[in-house]
Design a protein around this motif. Structure first.
Motif, PDB file in Angstrom:
ATOM      1  N   GLY A  40       5.439   0.828   8.412  1.00  0.00           N
ATOM      2  CA  GLY A  40       5.375   1.625   9.634  1.00  0.00           C
ATOM      3  C   GLY A  40       3.931   1.839  10.029  1.00  0.00           C
ATOM      4  N   ASP A  91       5.670 -10.112   8.860  1.00  0.00           N
ATOM      5  CA  ASP A  91       5.432  -9.160   9.945  1.00  0.00           C
ATOM      6  C   ASP A  91       6.818  -8.697  10.378  1.00  0.00           C
ATOM      7  N   ASN A 145       0.830  -1.213   0.000  1.00  0.00           N
ATOM      8  CA  ASN A 145       0.000   0.000   0.000  1.00  0.00           C
ATOM      9  C   ASN A 145       0.863   1.261   0.000  1.00  0.00           C
ATOM     10  N   GLY A 146       0.204   2.369  -0.275  1.00  0.00           N
ATOM     11  CA  GLY A 146       0.768   3.704  -0.035  1.00  0.00           C
ATOM     12  C   GLY A 146       2.146   3.928  -0.647  1.00  0.00           C
ATOM     13  N   ASN A 167      10.230   0.187   4.818  1.00  0.00           N
ATOM     14  CA  ASN A 167       9.178   1.203   4.655  1.00  0.00           C
ATOM     15  C   ASN A 167       7.985   0.960   5.582  1.00  0.00           C
ATOM     16  N   LEU A 169      12.659   4.307   6.152  1.00  0.00           N
ATOM     17  CA  LEU A 169      11.679   5.395   6.169  1.00  0.00           C
ATOM     18  C   LEU A 169      11.567   5.968   7.570  1.00  0.00           C
ATOM     19  N   SER A 170      12.049   7.196   7.709  1.00  0.00           N
ATOM     20  CA  SER A 170      11.802   7.957   8.926  1.00  0.00           C
ATOM     21  C   SER A 170      10.658   8.905   8.586  1.00  0.00           C
ATOM     22  N   SER A 171      10.753  10.170   8.964  1.00  0.00           N
ATOM     23  CA  SER A 171       9.671  11.133   8.751  1.00  0.00           C
ATOM     24  C   SER A 171      10.218  12.503   9.139  1.00  0.00           C
ATOM     25  N   LEU A 185       3.953  15.567   4.745  1.00  0.00           N
ATOM     26  CA  LEU A 185       2.601  15.024   4.576  1.00  0.00           C
ATOM     27  C   LEU A 185       2.466  14.404   3.186  1.00  0.00           C
ATOM     28  N   ILE A 186       2.124  13.106   3.168  1.00  0.00           N
ATOM     29  CA  ILE A 186       1.976  12.385   1.903  1.00  0.00           C
ATOM     30  C   ILE A 186       0.574  11.790   1.847  1.00  0.00           C
ATOM     31  N   LEU A 229       3.134  15.487  11.169  1.00  0.00           N
ATOM     32  CA  LEU A 229       3.788  14.191  11.182  1.00  0.00           C
ATOM     33  C   LEU A 229       5.281  14.385  11.315  1.00  0.00           C
ATOM     34  N   THR A 274      -1.619   9.237   1.621  1.00  0.00           N
ATOM     35  CA  THR A 274      -1.797   7.773   1.709  1.00  0.00           C
ATOM     36  C   THR A 274      -2.823   7.529   2.809  1.00  0.00           C
ATOM     37  N   ASP A 275      -3.117   6.251   3.083  1.00  0.00           N
ATOM     38  CA  ASP A 275      -4.042   5.930   4.187  1.00  0.00           C
ATOM     39  C   ASP A 275      -3.509   6.519   5.491  1.00  0.00           C
ATOM     40  N   MET A 276      -2.186   6.355   5.723  1.00  0.00           N
ATOM     41  CA  MET A 276      -1.620   6.880   6.968  1.00  0.00           C
ATOM     42  C   MET A 276      -1.731   8.400   7.022  1.00  0.00           C
ATOM     43  N   PRO A 329       9.770  11.882   4.792  1.00  0.00           N
ATOM     44  CA  PRO A 329       8.638  12.526   4.111  1.00  0.00           C
ATOM     45  C   PRO A 329       7.912  13.502   5.035  1.00  0.00           C
ATOM     46  N   ARG A 376       8.014  -7.342  12.747  1.00  0.00           N
ATOM     47  CA  ARG A 376       8.368  -7.489  14.171  1.00  0.00           C
ATOM     48  C   ARG A 376       8.941  -8.865  14.481  1.00  0.00           C
TER      49      ARG A 376
HETATM   50  P1  NAD Z   1       0.322   3.032   4.895  1.00  0.00           P
HETATM   51  O1  NAD Z   1      -0.380   2.855   6.204  1.00  0.00           O
HETATM   52  O2  NAD Z   1      -0.444   3.596   3.749  1.00  0.00           O
HETATM   53  O3  NAD Z   1       0.994   1.649   4.448  1.00  0.00           O
HETATM   54  C1  NAD Z   1       1.818   0.933   5.352  1.00  0.00           C
HETATM   55  C2  NAD Z   1       2.048  -0.490   4.845  1.00  0.00           C
HETATM   56  O4  NAD Z   1       2.846  -1.154   5.859  1.00  0.00           O
HETATM   57  C3  NAD Z   1       0.761  -1.301   4.684  1.00  0.00           C
HETATM   58  O5  NAD Z   1       0.796  -2.037   3.483  1.00  0.00           O
HETATM   59  C4  NAD Z   1       0.760  -2.228   5.903  1.00  0.00           C
HETATM   60  O6  NAD Z   1       0.091  -3.469   5.673  1.00  0.00           O
HETATM   61  C5  NAD Z   1       2.262  -2.422   6.144  1.00  0.00           C
HETATM   62  N1  NAD Z   1       2.582  -2.820   7.527  1.00  0.00           N
HETATM   63  C6  NAD Z   1       2.159  -2.246   8.683  1.00  0.00           C
HETATM   64  N2  NAD Z   1       2.645  -2.914   9.742  1.00  0.00           N
HETATM   65  C7  NAD Z   1       3.403  -3.930   9.258  1.00  0.00           C
HETATM   66  C8  NAD Z   1       4.176  -4.965   9.850  1.00  0.00           C
HETATM   67  N3  NAD Z   1       4.230  -5.137  11.182  1.00  0.00           N
HETATM   68  N4  NAD Z   1       4.840  -5.823   9.051  1.00  0.00           N
HETATM   69  C9  NAD Z   1       4.766  -5.696   7.685  1.00  0.00           C
HETATM   70  N5  NAD Z   1       4.030  -4.748   7.069  1.00  0.00           N
HETATM   71  C10 NAD Z   1       3.359  -3.876   7.845  1.00  0.00           C
HETATM   72  O7  NAD Z   1       1.596   3.957   5.242  1.00  0.00           O
HETATM   73  P2  NAD Z   1       2.397   4.976   4.296  1.00  0.00           P
HETATM   74  O8  NAD Z   1       1.795   6.321   4.450  1.00  0.00           O
HETATM   75  O9  NAD Z   1       2.584   4.394   2.948  1.00  0.00           O
HETATM   76  O10 NAD Z   1       3.790   5.036   5.075  1.00  0.00           O
HETATM   77  C11 NAD Z   1       4.941   4.298   4.680  1.00  0.00           C
HETATM   78  C12 NAD Z   1       6.116   4.744   5.525  1.00  0.00           C
HETATM   79  O11 NAD Z   1       6.334   6.155   5.346  1.00  0.00           O
HETATM   80  C13 NAD Z   1       5.908   4.528   7.035  1.00  0.00           C
HETATM   81  O12 NAD Z   1       7.103   4.108   7.637  1.00  0.00           O
HETATM   82  C14 NAD Z   1       5.520   5.924   7.521  1.00  0.00           C
HETATM   83  O13 NAD Z   1       5.806   6.112   8.882  1.00  0.00           O
HETATM   84  C15 NAD Z   1       6.346   6.811   6.615  1.00  0.00           C
HETATM   85  N6  NAD Z   1       5.795   8.172   6.483  1.00  0.00           N
HETATM   86  C16 NAD Z   1       4.559   8.397   5.957  1.00  0.00           C
HETATM   87  C17 NAD Z   1       4.068   9.712   5.887  1.00  0.00           C
HETATM   88  C18 NAD Z   1       2.706  10.036   5.300  1.00  0.00           C
HETATM   89  O14 NAD Z   1       2.285  11.212   5.383  1.00  0.00           O
HETATM   90  N7  NAD Z   1       2.001   9.113   4.703  1.00  0.00           N
HETATM   91  C19 NAD Z   1       4.859  10.777   6.344  1.00  0.00           C
HETATM   92  C20 NAD Z   1       6.111  10.501   6.891  1.00  0.00           C
HETATM   93  C21 NAD Z   1       6.580   9.193   6.943  1.00  0.00           C
END
Ligand code: NAD
Length: 274
Positions: free
Chosen positions: A89, A60, A16-17, A87, A139-141, A188-189, A274, A191-193, A186, A62
């Motif tokens: 998170g 997973d 995703n995302g 990536n 991936l940090s933020s 603000l992006i 974020l 995505t679902d998060m 990143p 973890r």
């Molecule tokens: P998202 O929630 O859209 O997608 C996250 C993906 O990670 C999902 O496919 C989910 O199934 C998977 N995931 C979650 N927990 C998991 C686990 N324990 N093991 C394996 N897979 C797992 O998130 P995103 O917005 O695409 O974010 C991706 C990365 O970018 C993250 O590390 C997030 O912290 C970072 N980030 C995002 C933003 C933003 O605004 N979207 C900003 C800064 C940083």
């Protein structure tokens, strides 16, 4: 273009995302992509859409045992690993995240995915990368660079990722492994998060989004592809002299001085950053 031709790459959270966009860009650049994600349905679908050079491994992040199984499979099928993108998170499950609200269980659940997951991934990858060299991107933020009082556990986890990345970069460089390790930050992006973060701390999510975008000098949220493009660079030979670095992709958000932000922000803006 084929900037990653023949490179074997594991991308966590690739279903995703941002992760999904990284997989797409890596495929376009000629990489062999293994999507590691907990979400089997979305991961299988993404792998099928992206074509024969992409596969899915249910992971997973973890779980150390699952990392070992993934690396064993990668080694057996491809003989090497060139790139790992940590990536995956999570933000949090609770909408109240100030230091006075966050509970220990919540804190630990965020650290276990965002910090332990990245640590385990790096450890597992280095074992097989050290014979051929490689690139790790974590991936940090922007939350790992500046205060994020409304998303306390998340901000702390992303700060840890930034620090971990630098230590791994120096360790691998000094040992002559040919492994580079960099972090991406990143803003603000979309995505679902990114959307879920607008529901944190109360208020109207659409209004929260509008305020967050207004805080970004470029006046827009980023798209997942904006992050993926930066990661293609870090994973490629073009970045051969880049290690321990922070690539900030945030539309200018962290370039604005803290004093300037304070002058333009109400306290609820600070909650949503974020
Ligand atoms: P998202 O929630 O859209 O997608 C996250 C993906 O990670 C999902 O496919 C989910 O199934 C998977 N995931 C979650 N927990 C998991 C686990 N324990 N093991 C394996 N897979 C797992 O998130 P995103 O917005 O695409 O974010 C991706 C990365 O970018 C993250 O590390 C997030 O912290 C970072 N980030 C995002 C933003 C933003 O605004 N979207 C900003 C800064 C940083």
């Amino acid at each position: 273009m084929a900037r990653l031709k023949g490179k074997v790459a594991v991308i966590t959270g690739g279903a995703n995302g941002i992760g999904r966009a990284i997989c797409e860009r890596f495929c376009e650049e000629g990489a062999i992509v293994i999507i590691g994600d907990m979400n089997e349905a979305a991961g299988q679908k993404a792998a099928k859409t992206l074509g024969a050079k992409t596969s899915f491994f249910q992971l997973d992040v973890r779980e150390k045992g699952q990392w070992n199984s993934l690396m064993k499979e990668v080694k057996q099928k491809h003989g090497k690993l060139d790139v790992l993108v940590n990536n995956a998170g999570i933000l949090s499950t609770s909408s109240l995240q100030s230091v006075e609200d966050v509970n220990l269980e919540e804190w630990r659940s965020v650290q276990s995915v965002n910090v332990e997951g990245v640590f385990l991934g790096c450890q597992a990858a280095i074992k097989i990368m050290k014979s051929n060299g490689g690139a790790i991107v974590n991936l940090s933020s922007v939350a790992g660079l500046i205060a994020s009082p409304g998303i306390l556990a998340y901000g702390a986890s992303k700060g840890a990722v930034r620090q971990l990345t630098k230590s791994i970069a120096v360790d691998c460089a000094r040992k002559g492994y040919g492994i580079r390790c960099n972090s991406v930050h990143p803003g603000l992006i979309d995505t679902d998060m990114g959307q879920n973060s607008m529901h944190m701390g109360g208020g109207n999510p659409e209004e929260n989004y509008r305020k967050r975008v207004a805080l970004t000098p470029m006046g827009e949220a980023g798209s997942p592809i904006d992050i993926a493009n930066g990661i293609v660079f870090l994973a490629s030979e073009e970045a051969r002299h880049v290690t321990g670095a922070e690539l900030v992709i945030d539309g200018g958000l962290t370039a604005v001085s803290y004093t300037h932000l304070r002058a333009h922000e109400t306290p609820e803006h600070l909650v949503f950053r974020l």
